[in-house]
Enzyme design. Structure first.
Site, PDB file in Angstrom:
ATOM      1  N   ARG A 174       0.830  12.127  21.906  1.00 22.14           N
ATOM      2  CA  ARG A 174       0.525  10.661  22.187  1.00 22.14           C
ATOM      3  C   ARG A 174       0.141   9.888  21.387  1.00 22.14           C
ATOM      4  NH1 ARG A 174       1.564  12.379  27.574  1.00 22.14           N
ATOM      5  NH2 ARG A 174       3.947  12.185  27.995  1.00 22.14           N
ATOM      6  N   LYS A 201       2.858   0.917   8.286  1.00 23.61           N
ATOM      7  CA  LYS A 201       4.390   1.310   8.544  1.00 23.61           C
ATOM      8  C   LYS A 201       4.486   2.931   8.294  1.00 23.61           C
ATOM      9  CE  LYS A 201       7.179  -2.494   7.435  1.00 23.61           C
ATOM     10  NZ  LYS A 201       8.139  -2.845   6.483  1.00 23.61           N
ATOM     11  N   GLU A 226       4.958  -1.680  -7.820  1.00 21.34           N
ATOM     12  CA  GLU A 226       4.640  -2.062  -6.513  1.00 21.34           C
ATOM     13  C   GLU A 226       3.373  -3.137  -6.728  1.00 21.34           C
ATOM     14  OE1 GLU A 226       6.296  -1.773  -3.599  1.00 21.34           O
ATOM     15  OE2 GLU A 226       7.185   0.193  -3.455  1.00 21.34           O
ATOM     16  N   LYS A 276      -1.942  -7.176  -0.008  1.00 21.47           N
ATOM     17  CA  LYS A 276      -1.341  -6.467   1.209  1.00 21.47           C
ATOM     18  C   LYS A 276      -1.893  -6.779   2.516  1.00 21.47           C
ATOM     19  CE  LYS A 276       1.605  -3.224   2.892  1.00 21.47           C
ATOM     20  NZ  LYS A 276       2.353  -1.777   2.648  1.00 21.47           N
ATOM     21  N   GLU A 330       6.462  -7.603  11.086  1.00 26.52           N
ATOM     22  CA  GLU A 330       7.270  -8.065  10.135  1.00 26.52           C
ATOM     23  C   GLU A 330       8.042  -8.943  11.003  1.00 26.52           C
ATOM     24  OE1 GLU A 330       8.692  -5.382   7.173  1.00 26.52           O
ATOM     25  OE2 GLU A 330      10.354  -6.309   7.050  1.00 26.52           O
ATOM     26  N   ARG A 357       5.798 -10.663   6.311  1.00 26.84           N
ATOM     27  CA  ARG A 357       5.461  -9.616   5.804  1.00 26.84           C
ATOM     28  C   ARG A 357       6.880  -9.177   4.940  1.00 26.84           C
ATOM     29  NH1 ARG A 357       2.842  -4.141   8.379  1.00 26.84           N
ATOM     30  NH2 ARG A 357       3.392  -2.806   6.891  1.00 26.84           N
ATOM     31  N   ASN A 374       9.283  -7.007   0.940  1.00 22.42           N
ATOM     32  CA  ASN A 374      10.400  -6.142   0.741  1.00 22.42           C
ATOM     33  C   ASN A 374      11.047  -6.654  -0.675  1.00 22.42           C
ATOM     34  OD1 ASN A 374      10.196  -4.587   2.825  1.00 22.42           O
ATOM     35  ND2 ASN A 374      11.309  -6.067   4.184  1.00 22.42           N
ATOM     36  N   HIS A 378      13.376  -4.522  -2.700  1.00 19.13           N
ATOM     37  CA  HIS A 378      13.725  -3.325  -1.774  1.00 19.13           C
ATOM     38  C   HIS A 378      14.823  -3.083  -1.352  1.00 19.13           C
ATOM     39  CE1 HIS A 378       9.449  -2.762  -2.481  1.00 19.13           C
ATOM     40  NE2 HIS A 378       9.204  -1.585  -1.770  1.00 19.13           N
ATOM     41  N   HIS A 409      16.557   0.173  -2.307  1.00 20.08           N
ATOM     42  CA  HIS A 409      16.587   1.289  -1.086  1.00 20.08           C
ATOM     43  C   HIS A 409      18.162   1.802  -1.311  1.00 20.08           C
ATOM     44  CE1 HIS A 409      13.104   0.214   1.822  1.00 20.08           C
ATOM     45  NE2 HIS A 409      12.626   0.865   0.784  1.00 20.08           N
ATOM     46  N   HIS A 452      10.977   5.858  -5.956  1.00 19.13           N
ATOM     47  CA  HIS A 452      10.929   4.719  -5.078  1.00 19.13           C
ATOM     48  C   HIS A 452      10.445   3.725  -6.083  1.00 19.13           C
ATOM     49  CE1 HIS A 452      10.617   2.027  -1.977  1.00 19.13           C
ATOM     50  NE2 HIS A 452       9.065   1.912  -2.298  1.00 19.13           N
TER      51      HIS A 452
HETATM   52  N1  LIG Z   1       4.608   2.831   4.424  1.00 21.43           N
HETATM   53  C1  LIG Z   1       4.837   1.844   3.758  1.00 21.43           C
HETATM   54  O1  LIG Z   1       4.385   0.680   3.828  1.00 21.43           O
HETATM   55  C2  LIG Z   1       5.389   2.215   2.363  1.00 21.43           C
HETATM   56  C3  LIG Z   1       5.473   1.168   1.143  1.00 21.43           C
HETATM   57  C4  LIG Z   1       5.770   1.587  -0.073  1.00 21.43           C
HETATM   58  C5  LIG Z   1       6.390   2.957  -0.344  1.00 21.43           C
HETATM   59  N2  LIG Z   1       6.440   3.560   0.801  1.00 21.43           N
HETATM   60  C6  LIG Z   1       7.008   4.961   0.764  1.00 21.43           C
HETATM   61  O2  LIG Z   1       6.259   5.966  -0.203  1.00 21.43           O
HETATM   62  C7  LIG Z   1       7.183   6.711  -0.688  1.00 21.43           C
HETATM   63  C8  LIG Z   1       6.968   6.938  -2.200  1.00 21.43           C
HETATM   64  O3  LIG Z   1       5.204   7.362  -2.419  1.00 21.43           O
HETATM   65  P1  LIG Z   1       4.864   7.993  -3.670  1.00 21.43           P
HETATM   66  O4  LIG Z   1       5.443   7.122  -4.912  1.00 21.43           O
HETATM   67  O5  LIG Z   1       3.471   8.100  -3.696  1.00 21.43           O
HETATM   68  O6  LIG Z   1       5.610   9.240  -4.046  1.00 21.43           O
HETATM   69  P2  LIG Z   1       5.299  10.799  -3.477  1.00 21.43           P
HETATM   70  O7  LIG Z   1       4.483  10.772  -2.210  1.00 21.43           O
HETATM   71  O8  LIG Z   1       6.438  11.463  -3.715  1.00 21.43           O
HETATM   72  O9  LIG Z   1       4.088  11.116  -4.836  1.00 21.43           O
HETATM   73  C9  LIG Z   1       4.711  11.005  -5.964  1.00 21.43           C
HETATM   74  C10 LIG Z   1       4.438  12.255  -6.796  1.00 21.43           C
HETATM   75  O10 LIG Z   1       3.020  12.214  -7.325  1.00 21.43           O
HETATM   76  C11 LIG Z   1       2.520  13.434  -6.837  1.00 21.43           C
HETATM   77  N3  LIG Z   1       1.081  13.148  -6.665  1.00 21.43           N
HETATM   78  C12 LIG Z   1       0.533  12.159  -5.837  1.00 21.43           C
HETATM   79  N4  LIG Z   1      -0.978  11.954  -6.066  1.00 21.43           N
HETATM   80  C13 LIG Z   1      -1.192  12.847  -7.116  1.00 21.43           C
HETATM   81  C14 LIG Z   1      -2.196  12.926  -8.053  1.00 21.43           C
HETATM   82  N5  LIG Z   1      -3.268  12.409  -7.730  1.00 21.43           N
HETATM   83  N6  LIG Z   1      -2.091  13.690  -9.160  1.00 21.43           N
HETATM   84  C15 LIG Z   1      -0.912  14.441  -9.159  1.00 21.43           C
HETATM   85  N7  LIG Z   1       0.251  14.405  -8.558  1.00 21.43           N
HETATM   86  C16 LIG Z   1       0.019  13.376  -7.546  1.00 21.43           C
HETATM   87  C17 LIG Z   1       3.077  13.880  -5.653  1.00 21.43           C
HETATM   88  O11 LIG Z   1       3.098  15.361  -5.279  1.00 21.43           O
HETATM   89  C18 LIG Z   1       4.657  13.547  -5.676  1.00 21.43           C
HETATM   90  O12 LIG Z   1       4.976  14.614  -6.650  1.00 21.43           O
HETATM   91  C19 LIG Z   1       8.519   6.448  -0.281  1.00 21.43           C
HETATM   92  O13 LIG Z   1       8.923   7.194   0.499  1.00 21.43           O
HETATM   93  C20 LIG Z   1       8.301   4.949   0.135  1.00 21.43           C
HETATM   94  O14 LIG Z   1       9.635   4.825   1.116  1.00 21.43           O
HETATM   95  C21 LIG Z   1       5.936   3.511   2.192  1.00 21.43           C
HETATM   96 ZN   LIG Z   2       8.050  -0.048  -1.844  1.00 17.51          ZN
END
Ligand SMILES: NC(=O)c1ccc[n+]([C@@H]2O[C@H](COP(=O)([O-])OP(=O)(O)OC[C@H]3O[C@@H](n4cnc5c(N)ncnc54)[C@H](O)[C@@H]3O)[C@@H](O)[C@H]2O)c1
Ligand SMILES: [Zn+2]
Length: 369
Positions: A124, A146, A188, A229, A239, A243, A247, A250, A254, A269
């Site tokens: 929980r 998020k 981003e 941010k 949001e 906030r 997007n 996005h 998306h 992404h």
């Molecule tokens: N929660 C939120 O507010 C929010 C905001 C924006 C995006 N997101 C989400 O984030 C995700 C995308 O995140 P991402 O782009 O980090 O993707 P990811 O987590 O898939 O990482 C990208 C790649 O980089 C590699 N990697 C990460 N750090 C590394 C490092 N230091 N050295 C070598 N490789 C490394 C990972 O293994 C992966 O292959 C999506 O799912 C998106 O929806 C969430």
């Molecule tokens: Zn994003």
């Protein structure tokens, strides 16, 4: 140890700090043990980050007398699933972590979103710390609370608002990040300029080569992004208003990600966001809010850094208008044939448009595909 920048995220009793600096992974044991009284820590990470950085984090935590339980998931968007959520939560329970023990998300946005959601439901709710390692996670997903997973119906449709209690941004970790992922995070970062800070967009236009060379300009750009941010999240945590500006790009992005079935070989992404932001500027122009010169300026900058800017830049089959509209309707509710979009009247001047007719989106998409 170089200087650490501290950025507070002000959310009443859920406030926390973002620390930005080089070498924070090695310092994680000290930073965490001075703030939390924990004995066991689940470190959720993916295969790539585990290979490169887990030993250093583990050493730091164990040196501060914490029991470390590593939970390693496959890398990539497909891990944001119900199946992987179950696997992670069950490993937390099987390792007998208590309610007061800590969950650490150690990786990119995929790890952060999944681990945060797992932390919100395991026992929980367990305390949660983000140690983001991708640029995208450092400037965006690790801040703001998020969390969630994807389903067949679309991205992030299942999840929770669950704030971390600390975010440790070690910019040294970016030295191992592949260029394609660095660019995706850059999209981003540029987004903050486009939303409400034209000076920052101009800074990026002038300094992007140094940012990509990972000089101190990168640390300063990460700090500007985190400040932006943090400010938006403090204004509107759940949001209900402002906030939504985050997007920008996005809704289109998306839909493109859903269209390729979250296949990161075709689109990650941040690349979807890059194409989506250009489309959002073109759509703003189509709706007579924005001049054509500014569309070209945004497109040119994202193109210069090597990001995709058009649907035709996605490898493989092309989407049709109906398919994209279907995904967009899932992402953003359609009420009486109207959708909410983030549009803009200029660089740094985005706004929330609540009653964009679906028919206008449809005719715009016909010009894009
Ligand atoms: N929660 C939120 O507010 C929010 C905001 C924006 C995006 N997101 C989400 O984030 C995700 C995308 O995140 P991402 O782009 O980090 O993707 P990811 O987590 O898939 O990482 C990208 C790649 O980089 C590699 N990697 C990460 N750090 C590394 C490092 N230091 N050295 C070598 N490789 C490394 C990972 O293994 C992966 O292959 C999506 O799912 C998106 O929806 C969430
Ligand atoms: Zn994003």
């Amino acid at each position: 140890m170089a200087d650490i920048i501290t950025i507070p995220v002000c959310l009443d009793n859920r406030s926390y700090d973002i620390l930005i600096g080089k070498g924070l992974i090695e310092q994680a044991g000290i930073q965490i043990s001075t703030r939390f009284n924990v004995r066991s820590v689940a470190v959720i990470t993916d295969e790539n980050v585990a290979k490169l950085h887990l030993a250093a984090l583990r050493h730091a935590l164990e040196t501060s007398n914490m029991r470390v339980v590593p939970i390693i998931i496959p890398a990539g968007e497909k891990s944001k699933s119900f199946e992987m959520l179950e696997t992670v939560v069950r490993q937390i329970l099987a390792a007998k972590l208590e309610r007061g023990d800590l969950v650490i998300a150690f990786g990119g946005g995929v790890v952060g979103d999944l681990a945060g959601f797992a932390a919100s439901i395991a026992r929980r709710g367990m305390p949660f710390v983000q140690i983001p390692t991708s640029l995208l996670a450092q400037v965006d997903s690790s801040v703001g609370g998020k969390t969630g997973i994807n389903t067949f119906e679309g991205k992030n449709l299942v999840g929770a608002f669950y704030q971390p209690q600390l975010v440790l941004v070690d910019t040294k970790a970016l030295s191992t990040l592949p260029l394609r992922e660095f660019r995706a995070g850059y999209a981003e970062m540029a987004k903050y300029g486009l939303i409400e800070n034209s000076d920052f967009f101009e800074f990026l236009e002038k300094n992007w080569r140094e940012v990509f060379a990972r000089t101190d300009k990168l640390d300063s750009a990460i700090a500007t992004s985190c400040r932006a941010k943090a400010a938006v999240v403090a204004r509107d945590e759940h949001e209900s208003g402002d906030r939504a500006l985050l997007n920008l790009g996005h809704t289109f992005g998306h839909a493109l990600e859903a269209f390729v079935g979250y296949d990161s070989a075709r689109l990650v992404h941040g690349e979807g966001v890059s194409i989506g932001m250009v489309m959002a500027h073109k759509f703003s122009n189509y709706m007579n809010h924005l001049g054509h010169a500014e569309v070209l300026r945004v497109e040119a900058h994202l193109h210069d850094v090597g990001l995709p800017t058009k649907i035709s830049h996605i490898k493989g089959s092309k989407p049709d208008v109906e398919t994209l509209l279907g995904f967009m309707a899932q992402d953003k509710k359609v009420i009486n044939g109207k959708m909410t979009f983030i549009l803009t009247t200029g660089i740094g001047r985005s706004f929330i448009a609540k009653d964009v007719p679906t028919s206008a989106v449809e005719s715009f998409l016909k010009t894009e595909i």
